[in-house]
Design a protein around this motif. Structure first.
Motif, PDB file in Angstrom:
ATOM      1  N   LYS A 152       9.569   1.398   5.405  1.00 18.16           N
ATOM      2  CA  LYS A 152       8.905   1.171   4.115  1.00 18.16           C
ATOM      3  C   LYS A 152       9.911   0.797   3.042  1.00 18.16           C
ATOM      4  N   GLU A 153      11.073   1.474   3.014  1.00 13.27           N
ATOM      5  CA  GLU A 153      12.083   1.170   2.005  1.00 13.27           C
ATOM      6  C   GLU A 153      12.584  -0.261   2.148  1.00 13.27           C
ATOM      7  N   TYR A 156       9.847  -2.590   0.822  1.00 17.80           N
ATOM      8  CA  TYR A 156       9.809  -2.630  -0.643  1.00 17.80           C
ATOM      9  C   TYR A 156      10.946  -3.503  -1.177  1.00 17.80           C
ATOM     10  N   ARG A 157      12.136  -3.358  -0.605  1.00 13.57           N
ATOM     11  CA  ARG A 157      13.307  -4.110  -1.042  1.00 13.57           C
ATOM     12  C   ARG A 157      13.066  -5.617  -0.857  1.00 13.57           C
ATOM     13  N   TYR A 159      10.111  -7.084  -0.536  1.00 11.18           N
ATOM     14  CA  TYR A 159       8.951  -7.493  -1.334  1.00 11.18           C
ATOM     15  C   TYR A 159       9.391  -7.912  -2.732  1.00 11.18           C
ATOM     16  N   ARG A 160      10.335  -7.168  -3.312  1.00  7.32           N
ATOM     17  CA  ARG A 160      10.824  -7.504  -4.651  1.00  7.32           C
ATOM     18  C   ARG A 160      11.542  -8.848  -4.635  1.00  7.32           C
ATOM     19  N   TYR A 166       7.611  -8.787  -8.976  1.00  4.81           N
ATOM     20  CA  TYR A 166       7.741  -7.351  -8.687  1.00  4.81           C
ATOM     21  C   TYR A 166       9.205  -6.925  -8.606  1.00  4.81           C
ATOM     22  N   ASN A 171       8.513   1.682  -6.140  1.00  2.63           N
ATOM     23  CA  ASN A 171       7.936   1.738  -4.792  1.00  2.63           C
ATOM     24  C   ASN A 171       6.450   2.076  -4.842  1.00  2.63           C
ATOM     25  N   ILE A 174       4.367  -0.998  -5.764  1.00  8.14           N
ATOM     26  CA  ILE A 174       4.220  -1.922  -4.632  1.00  8.14           C
ATOM     27  C   ILE A 174       3.275  -1.348  -3.590  1.00  8.14           C
ATOM     28  N   GLU A 175       3.360  -0.051  -3.342  1.00  9.16           N
ATOM     29  CA  GLU A 175       2.485   0.584  -2.347  1.00  9.16           C
ATOM     30  C   GLU A 175       1.027   0.492  -2.764  1.00  9.16           C
TER      31      GLU A 175
END
Length: 388
Positions: A152-153, A156-157, A159-160, A166, A171, A174-175
């Motif tokens: 997940k981390e 998120y990284r 995704y940004r 974003y 986090n 984004i979730e």
């Protein structure tokens, strides 16, 4: 594994189905496999003093920096979602971590989400083991276990980086955005379904499956399903829909039911051609109120070609082998051509014209070749005909 190619959303691939279960051709494609290269090198541009694995894709699904290539990309940066490092890391990350979303497209242009699944994309990455004919699973080098904290981390990284809007989002933000993409109804339907193979079909054999349904609730369920099968190319393009059916299923409280499905060779054979993949879909009738779907890709295996060495291979000494093949179909196989090749064994591919093989006819041919290189080599025999 599946390798998505989406022109609309780099972290999502959409597939659309009609009410019969037919896969509609859209802008997104879900390739059934993809290959690339790895090289061990030290990247001075990344201040790497020691070597590590780098990913290079000479046949990418999109171009990198305007070129028909992608990489080199540090494999560890893909796993960690560190996409600011050169080169083209966002391409490979998105292909291995996209969400696969299915939609039901109805006549009134209404679209209903059927499922949202992260499992198919990049589910398994394998390479040939060093000094072995066995494969080696390297999925863990490219991505953490699906659903884990580190997975997940990394997501998120990435995704940004992929979505600039974003870049400063938390986090949790984004979730919440990702959760909004999922349809709560999908996990609350009270019905579990899956399609399980009952055989490993070969050309000429019927395809047999078990459709397993489980009612998770304490009340009765009655649903009408439309079923279909169609040919799918390896790069995800839907082709002919050759089989359709409909069935009404009634499930008692907590009942598990197994429904046998059979697609005869005479139904799929004329449509298969060079494409040996078919997609089988069961989708509930929207008029029943609940929209459920289950699907499975079925691979039709080609008949085996048997290779038997008749003498011990020795360097620069002629060696003979027997190549045999039996036509398993209940019809003639026309324009049969056997192709033989092997590094260190044949300097050029050898072709043998077998003509037409009648049903259940066995063809045997003796070939001679002279190994020209020491070591372990593989002799490859492939048969082509008007069917495949």
């Amino acid at each position: 594994f599946c390798f998505p190619c989406s022109l609309e959303n780099p972290l999502g691939v959409n597939e659309f189905f009609d009410c019969t279960g037919k896969n509609l051709c859209g802008k997104s494609k879900l390739w059934r496999y993809h290959c690339w290269n790895e090289s061990w090198m030290a990247r001075r541009d990344l201040n790497q003093c020691c070597g590590d694995w780098q990913c290079l894709d000479p046949t990418p699904l999109e171009t990198g920096r305007g070129l028909a290539c992608s990489g080199p990309t540090w494999v560890r940066s893909i796993r960690e979602g560190e996409l600011d490092l050169d080169y083209d890391g966002h391409h490979m990350f998105s292909r291995l971590n996209s969400n696969y979303v299915g939609w039901l497209s109805q006549n009134n242009a209404k679209k209903t989400k059927l499922f949202c699944d992260a499992w198919p994309c990049g589910q398994r990455l394998i390479t040939k083991g060093v000094g072995s004919e066995q494969y080696e699973d390297i999925t863990g080098a490219y991505k953490y276990e699906l659903g884990s904290v580190k997975n997940k981390e990394a997501y998120y990284r990435a995704y940004r980086r992929i979505h600039p809007g974003y870049c400063n989002a938390s986090n949790c933000h984004i979730e919440r955005e990702l959760s909004s993409l999922k349809n709560p109804f999908l996990s609350d339907s009270g019905i579990n379904m899956r399609l399980k193979m009952a055989n490993c079909p070969m050309y000429g054999e019927d395809v047999q499956l078990h459709w397993l349904l489980e009612n998770l609730r304490s009340d009765n369920k009655t649903l009408k399903f439309n079923l279909c099968a169609q040919i799918i190319t390896y790069n995800g393009c839907p082709m002919d829909q050759f089989w359709k059916d409909s069935v009404t299923v009634t499930l008692g409280p907590r009942e598990v039911k197994k429904v046998p499905l059979c697609i005869a060779y005479c139904q799929y054979g004329p449509y298969l051609c060079d494409h040996n993949i078919m997609k089988i879909v069961a989708v509930s009738d929207p008029e029943c109120g609940e929209v459920l779907m289950v699907s499975r890709d079925v691979v039709i295996n080609r008949p085996p070609v048997i290779v038997k060495l008749l003498s011990q291979p020795r360097l620069k000494v002629p060696c003979t082998a027997e190549i045999s093949f039996c036509n398993p179909l209940q019809e003639d196989m026309k324009n049969c051509v056997m192709t033989l090749e092997g590094c260190g064994l044949f300097k050029e591919p050898m072709t043998i014209d077998l003509g037409t093989l009648a049903s259940n006819q066995q063809a045997r041919t003796i070939v001679e070749f002279t190994p020209y290189r020491l070591g372990s080599h593989r002799l490859l025999a492939n048969l082509g005909c008007h069917k495949f």
